[in-house]
Scaffold this active site. Structure first.
Site, PDB file in Angstrom:
ATOM      1  N   PRO A  48       0.781  -1.233   0.000  1.00  0.00           N
ATOM      2  CA  PRO A  48       0.000   0.000   0.000  1.00  0.00           C
ATOM      3  C   PRO A  48       0.812   1.283   0.000  1.00  0.00           C
ATOM      4  O   PRO A  48       0.240   2.362   0.042  1.00  0.00           O
ATOM      5  CB  PRO A  48      -0.812  -0.112   1.291  1.00  0.00           C
ATOM      6  CG  PRO A  48       0.051  -0.921   2.208  1.00  0.00           C
ATOM      7  CD  PRO A  48       0.785  -1.887   1.324  1.00  0.00           C
ATOM      8  N   GLY A  49       2.146   1.204  -0.032  1.00  0.00           N
ATOM      9  CA  GLY A  49       2.925   2.415  -0.241  1.00  0.00           C
ATOM     10  C   GLY A  49       3.707   2.916   0.970  1.00  0.00           C
ATOM     11  O   GLY A  49       4.294   3.987   0.914  1.00  0.00           O
ATOM     12  N   CYS A  89       8.494  -9.898   4.771  1.00  0.00           N
ATOM     13  CA  CYS A  89       8.112  -9.836   6.184  1.00  0.00           C
ATOM     14  C   CYS A  89       7.796 -11.238   6.710  1.00  0.00           C
ATOM     15  O   CYS A  89       6.844 -11.419   7.453  1.00  0.00           O
ATOM     16  CB  CYS A  89       6.973  -8.863   6.409  1.00  0.00           C
ATOM     17  SG  CYS A  89       5.530  -9.188   5.398  1.00  0.00           S
TER      18      CYS A  89
HETATM   19  C1  LIG Z   1       4.692  -6.958   0.805  1.00  0.00           C
HETATM   20  S1  LIG Z   1       3.601  -6.163  -0.251  1.00  0.00           S
HETATM   21  C2  LIG Z   1       4.409  -4.630  -0.532  1.00  0.00           C
HETATM   22  C3  LIG Z   1       4.288  -3.657   0.598  1.00  0.00           C
HETATM   23  C4  LIG Z   1       4.752  -2.255   0.232  1.00  0.00           C
HETATM   24  N1  LIG Z   1       6.107  -2.267  -0.282  1.00  0.00           N
HETATM   25  C5  LIG Z   1       4.674  -1.297   1.374  1.00  0.00           C
HETATM   26  O1  LIG Z   1       5.697  -1.019   2.021  1.00  0.00           O
HETATM   27  O2  LIG Z   1       3.594  -0.785   1.652  1.00  0.00           O
HETATM   28  C6  LIG Z   1       3.878  -6.998  -1.767  1.00  0.00           C
HETATM   29  C7  LIG Z   1       3.099  -6.425  -2.940  1.00  0.00           C
HETATM   30  O3  LIG Z   1       3.558  -7.101  -4.114  1.00  0.00           O
HETATM   31  C8  LIG Z   1       2.471  -7.165  -5.004  1.00  0.00           C
HETATM   32  N2  LIG Z   1       2.744  -8.176  -6.048  1.00  0.00           N
HETATM   33  C9  LIG Z   1       2.278  -9.444  -6.132  1.00  0.00           C
HETATM   34  N3  LIG Z   1       2.712 -10.009  -7.268  1.00  0.00           N
HETATM   35  C10 LIG Z   1       3.472  -9.086  -7.912  1.00  0.00           C
HETATM   36  C11 LIG Z   1       4.165  -9.066  -9.147  1.00  0.00           C
HETATM   37  N4  LIG Z   1       4.185 -10.140  -9.982  1.00  0.00           N
HETATM   38  N5  LIG Z   1       4.819  -7.943  -9.499  1.00  0.00           N
HETATM   39  C12 LIG Z   1       4.831  -6.859  -8.688  1.00  0.00           C
HETATM   40  N6  LIG Z   1       4.177  -6.825  -7.514  1.00  0.00           N
HETATM   41  C13 LIG Z   1       3.500  -7.927  -7.125  1.00  0.00           C
HETATM   42  C14 LIG Z   1       1.294  -7.499  -4.115  1.00  0.00           C
HETATM   43  O4  LIG Z   1       0.068  -7.182  -4.738  1.00  0.00           O
HETATM   44  C15 LIG Z   1       1.597  -6.639  -2.885  1.00  0.00           C
HETATM   45  O5  LIG Z   1       0.943  -5.412  -2.968  1.00  0.00           O
END
Ligand SMILES: C[S@@+](CC[C@H](N)C(=O)[O-])C[C@H]1O[C@@H](n2cnc3c(N)ncnc32)[C@H](O)[C@@H]1O
Length: 442
Positions: free
Chosen positions: A225-226, A348
């Site tokens: 979510p950023g 995480c």
């Molecule tokens: C751990 S979360 C990221 C949290 C974010 N970096 C933050 O600090 O708020 C991982 C994200 O990777 C996305 N994701 C899943 N498959 C992906 C792909 N093939 N390419 C890029 N992002 C992907 C998911 O939808 C999710 O939003």
């Protein structure tokens, strides 16, 4: 080239008078959720948690037995004695601590005073992390993009100034409390930027490891979510921050986060893209100075509180596939970064197959890359805030490739270079968070 077709709509404008919070309007809350922007329950009194509220809170959060059994089996092997105490933290959401990251694009003096009066203290002081924070423009440049950067940046300025005078200078300010007390989230109010973001303080470590400097071109490959994108924007003023998220719902959430915290004047620098991260390396090869891969993973905290046994079992069945996706994302990031640039890979989860093993697999495939030692740079200076663990022998599924181990390096320093892991412990409940930094040599 900036791929205009990847932009996800225009970011809405929020600026003007900042929201005023007084100590009267501040309630003590604790969370029913691990993320930011969540439903909160008020404490009856400021300060120590209310007993009845704590009991209700615990009742609401039954852990998922199949997930716990799986973790017990895997993590007792991988973490040894550390698992027992990590387990006790994960099973007691009431003990979880939260960080309050201030937003440099708003007035924060009053919030700072309130935080301090409530017992919060500043963490990650400049003295703790002097080498990690931005201290002016990047000393290196990517000539292919220099023209674009030059058009975005003011002439070189002294190191204490932001490249754009209309923005306050970069400053990562995060406050933590020794107990599991939590500030309320700020509701969205049109025309007002939010003053702070609640997060697990360990989430800042991958951003610190990235060492973003003013004027650099940065890719946040898995961005929604950023939270880490916002942290990057506190640490420096990049020429470009591309926030990529392929999931449409999560991308909307990401766009809302950016709108709520960043001024309109940064819209040309902070863009949202919708690619599958696995393809980014092909479409924008050798483009970025820094790339963050905060990979989709088996989020231990939320998996432990799966809604039902069925959901938990379903997640565990899908777990084996994650390292393949994570390695693809990391390879793609290493293709997107320019020679000399760095990629930070983070998750995480405590799971070594999604952490060290992914890094080692990708390093084996990519001879033009090398891992960097975050143990000396981050784990040792920040050990007063976090409990770190390094990889141990037999952590992963891939055999070691002797060529990766420098002749003059000990086995333990090699493992430090694969990455560091924040393990939640009583009193320091931050994490789980794994991070590894890899430099592209050519
Ligand atoms: C751990 S979360 C990221 C949290 C974010 N970096 C933050 O600090 O708020 C991982 C994200 O990777 C996305 N994701 C899943 N498959 C992906 C792909 N093939 N390419 C890029 N992002 C992907 C998911 O939808 C999710 O939003």
């Amino acid at each position: 080239m900036f791929a205009a077709h990847q932009l996800h709509g225009a970011r809405r404008i929020f600026c003007g008078e900042t929201e005023k919070l007084t100590s009267i309007s501040l309630w003590w809350f604790f969370s029913c959720h691990t993320g930011s922007e969540v439903v909160l329950q008020p404490y009856e009194q400021k300060g120590a948690p209310n007993n009845q509220a704590s009991k209700n809170h615990k009742k609401e959060r039954a852990s998922c037995q199949p997930v716990l059994d799986h973790f017990d089996q895997q993590y007792s092997q991988e973490l040894g004695e550390l698992w027992e105490s990590a387990r006790s933290v994960l099973l007691d959401p009431h003990s979880w601590q939260y960080g309050v990251m201030l937003n440099r694009f708003t007035a924060v003096t009053e919030i700072t005073q309130i935080l301090q009066s409530q017992g919060f203290s500043r963490f990650l002081l400049r003295t703790d992390v002097s080498t990690l924070l931005s201290d002016g423009p990047s000393p290196v440049s990517n000539s292919k993009y220099q023209a674009r950067k030059d058009s975005l940046l003011s002439p070189p300025s002294i190191s204490t100034c932001s490249p754009d005078d209309s923005h306050p200078r970069p400053s990562l300010q995060c406050y933590i409390h020794p107990y599991a007390l939590r500030f309320p989230s700020q509701a969205h109010r049109p025309g007002h930027l939010k003053q702070y973001y609640l997060l697990n303080a360990a989430s800042l470590l991958p951003v610190l490891a990235l060492q973003v400097r003013d004027g650099e071109k940065v890719l946040d490959l898995c961005s929604a979510p950023g939270g880490k994108a916002l942290a990057i924007m506190q640490c420096a003023t990049p020429a470009l921050l591309c926030c990529n998220e392929p999931d449409p719902h999560r991308r909307d959430w990401l766009a809302k986060t950016l709108e709520s915290y960043l001024p309109h004047s940064l819209n040309s620098r902070v863009i949202v893209s919708a690619q599958d991260g696995r393809h980014f390396g092909h479409s924008e090869a050798l483009t970025y100075d820094k790339v963050l891969v905060d990979a989709p993973c088996s989020n231990d905290r939320s998996w432990l509180y799966s809604c039902s046994s069925q959901q938990g079992e379903q997640r565990l069945r899908g777990r084996a596939k994650l390292p393949v996706l994570q390695a693809q994302l990391l390879r793609s990031a290493l293709s997107a970064v320019r020679p000399g640039g760095v990629v930070v890979y983070s998750t995480c989860t405590l799971s070594s197959s999604e952490n060290y093993a992914v890094v080692e697999t990708v390093l084996n495939d990519c001879p033009e890359t090398e891992p960097e030692d975050l143990w000396e740079e981050i784990a040792i200076p920040l050990s007063k805030y976090f409990v770190f663990s390094a990889a141990h022998l037999g952590h992963g599924q891939t055999p070691y490739k002797p060529s990766l181990q420098p002749q003059n390096s000990t086995v333990s320093s090699y493992h430090h270079r694969l990455g560091i892991l924040v393990v939640p412990q009583p009193g320091m409940t931050w994490g789980p968070m794994f991070l590894s930094r890899i430099r592209r040599k050519k």
